[in-house]
Design a protein around this motif. Structure first.
Motif, PDB file in Angstrom:
ATOM      1  N   LEU A  48      79.561  95.460  62.152  1.00 19.42           N
ATOM      2  CA  LEU A  48      80.378  95.208  63.124  1.00 19.42           C
ATOM      3  C   LEU A  48      80.610  93.630  62.595  1.00 19.42           C
ATOM      4  O   LEU A  48      82.061  92.927  63.188  1.00 19.42           O
ATOM      5  CB  LEU A  48      80.257  94.647  64.082  1.00 19.42           C
ATOM      6  N   ASP A  49      80.246  93.113  61.124  1.00 17.31           N
ATOM      7  CA  ASP A  49      80.680  91.857  60.666  1.00 17.31           C
ATOM      8  C   ASP A  49      82.115  91.211  60.584  1.00 17.31           C
ATOM      9  O   ASP A  49      82.430  90.525  60.751  1.00 17.31           O
ATOM     10  CB  ASP A  49      79.623  91.884  59.614  1.00 17.31           C
ATOM     11  N   SER A  50      82.977  92.416  60.178  1.00 17.33           N
ATOM     12  CA  SER A  50      84.103  92.065  59.956  1.00 17.33           C
ATOM     13  C   SER A  50      85.016  91.507  61.723  1.00 17.33           C
ATOM     14  O   SER A  50      85.756  90.674  61.353  1.00 17.33           O
ATOM     15  CB  SER A  50      84.944  92.907  59.313  1.00 17.33           C
ATOM     16  N   ILE A  51      84.027  91.645  62.385  1.00 19.02           N
ATOM     17  CA  ILE A  51      85.153  91.596  63.627  1.00 19.02           C
ATOM     18  C   ILE A  51      83.569  90.256  64.620  1.00 19.02           C
ATOM     19  O   ILE A  51      84.188  90.422  66.123  1.00 19.02           O
ATOM     20  CB  ILE A  51      85.341  92.440  64.461  1.00 19.02           C
ATOM     21  N   ASP A  52      82.881  89.613  63.929  1.00 22.92           N
ATOM     22  CA  ASP A  52      82.174  88.707  64.137  1.00 22.92           C
ATOM     23  C   ASP A  52      82.299  87.142  64.604  1.00 22.92           C
ATOM     24  O   ASP A  52      82.827  87.280  63.643  1.00 22.92           O
ATOM     25  CB  ASP A  52      80.780  88.816  63.900  1.00 22.92           C
ATOM     26  N   PHE A  53      83.145  86.840  65.796  1.00 23.63           N
ATOM     27  CA  PHE A  53      83.638  86.078  66.099  1.00 23.63           C
ATOM     28  C   PHE A  53      83.015  84.851  66.534  1.00 23.63           C
ATOM     29  O   PHE A  53      84.022  83.673  65.971  1.00 23.63           O
ATOM     30  CB  PHE A  53      84.916  86.360  67.322  1.00 23.63           C
ATOM     31  N   ILE A  54      81.774  84.766  66.579  1.00 25.06           N
ATOM     32  CA  ILE A  54      81.279  83.707  67.246  1.00 25.06           C
ATOM     33  C   ILE A  54      80.743  83.213  64.980  1.00 25.06           C
ATOM     34  O   ILE A  54      80.252  82.854  64.819  1.00 25.06           O
ATOM     35  CB  ILE A  54      79.938  84.732  67.284  1.00 25.06           C
ATOM     36  N   MET A  91      85.290  92.242  75.648  1.00 25.50           N
ATOM     37  CA  MET A  91      86.723  91.228  75.356  1.00 25.50           C
ATOM     38  C   MET A  91      87.239  92.051  73.707  1.00 25.50           C
ATOM     39  O   MET A  91      88.079  92.062  73.001  1.00 25.50           O
ATOM     40  CB  MET A  91      86.493  89.578  74.859  1.00 25.50           C
ATOM     41  N   SER A  92      85.983  92.279  72.994  1.00 23.15           N
ATOM     42  CA  SER A  92      86.390  92.915  71.601  1.00 23.15           C
ATOM     43  C   SER A  92      86.097  94.083  71.487  1.00 23.15           C
ATOM     44  O   SER A  92      85.446  95.067  70.493  1.00 23.15           O
ATOM     45  CB  SER A  92      85.123  92.146  70.140  1.00 23.15           C
ATOM     46  N   HIS A  93      85.852  95.078  72.541  1.00 20.92           N
ATOM     47  CA  HIS A  93      85.000  96.441  72.814  1.00 20.92           C
ATOM     48  C   HIS A  93      85.843  97.641  72.107  1.00 20.92           C
ATOM     49  O   HIS A  93      85.620  97.653  71.012  1.00 20.92           O
ATOM     50  CB  HIS A  93      85.662  96.584  73.951  1.00 20.92           C
ATOM     51  N   GLY A  94      87.685  96.966  71.902  1.00 20.04           N
ATOM     52  CA  GLY A  94      88.802  97.402  70.839  1.00 20.04           C
ATOM     53  C   GLY A  94      88.469  97.757  69.571  1.00 20.04           C
ATOM     54  O   GLY A  94      88.325  98.410  68.627  1.00 20.04           O
ATOM     55  N   ASP A  95      87.842  96.325  69.266  1.00 19.94           N
ATOM     56  CA  ASP A  95      88.190  96.030  68.028  1.00 19.94           C
ATOM     57  C   ASP A  95      86.945  97.071  67.600  1.00 19.94           C
ATOM     58  O   ASP A  95      86.428  97.636  66.239  1.00 19.94           O
ATOM     59  CB  ASP A  95      87.844  95.199  67.397  1.00 19.94           C
ATOM     60  N   GLN A  96      85.136  96.825  68.266  1.00 19.35           N
ATOM     61  CA  GLN A  96      84.276  97.802  68.617  1.00 19.35           C
ATOM     62  C   GLN A  96      84.346  99.289  67.757  1.00 19.35           C
ATOM     63  O   GLN A  96      83.938  99.471  66.648  1.00 19.35           O
ATOM     64  CB  GLN A  96      83.284  97.524  68.855  1.00 19.35           C
TER      65      GLN A  96
END
Length: 381
Positions: A48-54, A91-96
């Motif tokens: 999930l690195d590509s969507i890690d907003f932190i 919040m990022s469930h869909g992206d996950q």
């Protein structure tokens, strides 16, 4: 035994060391047993690195936030922090789900085994929508769940529980009995299931310890903790006839602080090490946080334990302290400032014998039970 090769994905995370350690131990024993399975170790952070907003905002990976908290002792308020963290994850469930779908679309597994909390709903949805009917298994690496939305989710999955408490929690959210599988404890490294043949007198002497003094092992996981200095300082000046082995983990600040103490008792100071079974074999009792891995390792090595339980204790590990106290495996203190009194009490001959006797009855073979359970799940229905 399953005759055809099966691809089994083991999902871990590097928040703390327990999840990777459990996955690695399971992979190792599967190879030792020469099962016809292709074990694939997958880190959820890397997936999930590509969507890690932190990470995009701070430069720090999401999984590393937890490790920083452990090293610095920033654990006050985790009871309130965990629901906030779940909100961030949701919040990022869909992206996950989307990213995981893409991963599994190109590389179909025959089973997915999760050894992590928090992400199981997203992983199950991604797998089920991509390859319907593929078995999904959650293996708790905690003694109990910390509901809601932590380990056990009401999904079409199997849950492998290492305690009656975890099994009760799975039943409480509606999982059918056929999907709740029991083991005798937590996954341990295979080395904890093998005899550690050391000459305690010779090895203690080699390390600069006294051969016959009661020896305490202080361990706070791979990341270490500033608590180690507190414990060392208080026991150093307590006038107790003991000695300490301090395993400080990946925490140079703690190592530096402890080495600056003027020792009044013998001490061995080490950083991160894979030789925990060796050091436990040289010890008589354990002091640390109530993490499921460390206390299970201590019990496997027949060491009575002393742990702390208060507002700074990680919320999902507080039950572990109650579990130790209820079963008589050691002592629970409200604050490590009380550690000298706790050690004195534990080492009273009658109390120590009582703890050792109860620990002798602990039989944990979870590492060897889980492959049998996975084999059963893989059998054609």
């Amino acid at each position: 035994m399953i005759e055809t090769n099966r691809k089994i994905d083991l999902i871990y995370i590097d928040s703390g060391g327990g999840h990777r350690a459990a996955a690695s131990a399971l992979s190792e024993v599967v190879k030792q047993q020469e099962r016809p399975w292709e074990i694939r170790m997958l880190c959820i952070q890397e997936l999930l690195d590509s969507i890690d907003f932190i990470q995009k905002t701070t430069g720090i990976q999401f999984q590393e936030v937890y490790n920083i908290m452990l090293r610095r002792g920033w654990t006050l308020g985790t009871q309130q922090l965990i629901p906030m963290m779940h909100q961030l994850i949701r919040m990022s469930h869909g992206d996950q789900v989307r990213v995981l779908q893409q991963h599994w679309m190109g590389d179909r597994p025959d089973m997915v085994v999760s050894l992590i909390p928090h992400y199981n709903r997203a992983m199950w949805q991604a797998l089920d929508s991509t390859w319907p009917g593929t078995p999904y298994v959650t293996v708790l690496t905690d003694i109990a769940d910390y509901p809601p939305n932590f380990w056990i989710e009401p999904l079409d999955q199997y849950v492998i529980c290492g305690s009656p408490r975890a099994a009760e929690q799975a039943r409480a959210i509606g999982l059918p009995p056929s999907r709740i599988l029991r083991t005798s404890g937590m996954i341990l490294n295979p080395r904890f299931h093998q005899p550690v043949n050391v000459d305690r007198v010779a090895e203690r002497t080699r390390l600069g310890l006294q051969p016959d003094l009661p020896t305490g092992l202080v361990l706070f996981g791979g990341e270490g903790s500033l608590h180690i200095e507190t414990i060392a300082r208080r026991l150093n000046h307590a006038g107790l006839n003991i000695q300490l082995i301090l395993l400080c983990g990946r925490n140079p600040e703690v190592i530096d602080r402890v080495r600056k103490l003027a020792p009044e008792i013998p001490m061995v100071i080490e950083g991160f090490t894979k030789e925990v079974p060796y050091y436990m074999a040289l010890s008589d009792f354990f002091i640390g946080k109530p993490g499921p891995g460390s206390i299970s390792e201590a019990l496997a090595m027949r060491l009575p334990v002393i742990v702390e339980r208060n507002a700074w204790t990680l919320a999902h590990e507080r039950y572990n302290a109650d579990w130790i106290e209820d079963r008589g495996f050691g002592l629970v203190v409200k604050n490590f400032r009380q550690i000298a009194g706790a050690v004195r009490e534990l080492l009273e001959p009658e109390r120590f014998r009582e703890c050792k006797s109860k620990i002798q009855n602990v039989q944990n073979s979870a590492l060897y039970e889980i492959p049998l359970l996975l084999e059963e799940i893989l059998l054609p229905r």
